[in-house]
Design an enzyme around this catalytic site. Structure first.
Site: not given
Ligand SMILES: NC(=O)c1ccc[n+]([C@@H]2O[C@H](COP(=O)([O-])OP(=O)(O)OC[C@H]3O[C@@H](n4cnc5c(N)ncnc54)[C@H](OP(=O)(O)O)[C@@H]3O)[C@@H](O)[C@H]2O)c1
Length: 272
Positions: A15, A17, A55, A133, A147-148, A151, A182
């Site tokens: 992930g 990207s 993927d 997580s 979602y909870s 994780k 993000t």
């Molecule tokens: N942002 C927050 O507030 C927050 C808080 C707690 C935890 N998190 C966790 O942090 C992690 C990153 O999230 P983010 O906030 O950076 O969100 P994001 O910007 O939406 O990034 C999600 C990433 O996951 C990738 N992804 C989704 N489905 C995929 C698949 N089937 N195979 C491979 N890659 C996949 C996406 O890539 P593509 O769609 O390009 O494949 C993208 O690079 C997640 O696990 C999220 O649950 C985020």
């Protein structure tokens, strides 16, 4: 793949990207690591780290990506399971196909990637697995129950991995972020409510608060720096939690308060 360098650790990030994954990849590559940032369609995009399509919901896509990285580097020192999908909706109205999609990505995706990488790490007798997580794994947040739950599953799997892998010299840890700025708001599945849904008003209100917690969240760089420290540490702790004070306090309050008091606090916060 677009980068040649022979210093630092070989790091695979899922992930990469956007968001947290991209920030970690940029930061670790700038620090001299050999970073392979993966996502479903990342190759050909202009990033300052190696890019490989992968993927996490597709076993053959994972093994192809891994074969390319190990073919080039001969090892994987660090796996960061970061790919994830948000979802918001009342438990009663979640569609099972959405549920399956989220669990396939957030839980089975982590499991699949670990299973693919572990034979190589066991061969090396070393390796670190960092599973991203969420503080939300510590409580069933309203309209984010799935979602909870996804994780929380990652947390429990990681705890088991720590003990199973210790004899092989492989370490694993959990990173629990609070809100991070993000693209997760844009990419989250927002459940289409039934026409006459009794949840409509409170869901709309809560959804705005969910979006705000991301918009007012910490910058992703703070997490990239934390992960760099974890990679450099000789011994990994079970859990690294990074978020705003109120987010971290909520975990403590859940433990300390009677359940009714804690639920009331959550309901008050979300106006439920
Ligand atoms: N942002 C927050 O507030 C927050 C808080 C707690 C935890 N998190 C966790 O942090 C992690 C990153 O999230 P983010 O906030 O950076 O969100 P994001 O910007 O939406 O990034 C999600 C990433 O996951 C990738 N992804 C989704 N489905 C995929 C698949 N089937 N195979 C491979 N890659 C996949 C996406 O890539 P593509 O769609 O390009 O494949 C993208 O690079 C997640 O696990 C999220 O649950 C985020």
């Amino acid at each position: 793949m677009n980068q040649e360098s022979k210093t630092g650790k070989v790091i695979l990030i899922t992930g990469a990207s956007s968001g947290l994954g991209e920030e970690m990849a940029r930061h670790l590559a700038a620090a001299g690591h050999r970073v392979y940032g993966t996502a479903r369609s990342i190759e050909g995009t202009d990033k300052p780290f190696n890019t490989v399509n992968m993927d996490v919901t597709n076993a053959s896509s994972i093994s192809t990506a891994l074969a390319r990285i190990v073919g080039k580097e001969g090892r994987i020192d660090v796996l960061i399971n970061n790919a994830g999908l948000g979802i918001a909706g009342p438990v009663e109205e979640l569609s099972i196909s959405d549920v399956q999609r989220v669990l396939e990505t957030n839980v089975v995706g982590v499991l699949r990637t670990c299973q693919a990488v572990l034979p190589q790490m066991r061969l090396q007798k070393s390796g670190k697995i960092i599973n991203i997580s969420s503080i939300g794994s510590e409580m069933g947040l309203p309209y984010r129950g799935l979602y909870s739950a996804s994780k929380a599953a990652v947390d429990r799997l990681t705890e088991a991995l720590r003990t199973e892998l210790a004899p092989f010299g492989i370490q694993a840890c959990i990173v629990q972020p609070g809100g991070v700025r993000t693209d997760i708001n844009k990419n989250r599945i927002r459940v289409d409510l039934e026409q006459d849904s009794p949840y409509r008003a409170s869901f709309e209100h809560t959804y705005r608060l969910i979006d705000e917690s991301v918009e007012n969240g910490m910058p992703p760089l703070a997490f990239a720096q934390l992960v760099a420290e974890i990679i450099a540490a000789p011994r990994l702790k079970r859990l690294y939690r990074l978020g705003r004070p109120i987010e971290k306090l909520s975990v403590l309050l859940k433990r300390l308060l009677p359940s009714g008091r804690f639920d009331k606090m959550i309901r008050k916060h979300y106006g439920l």
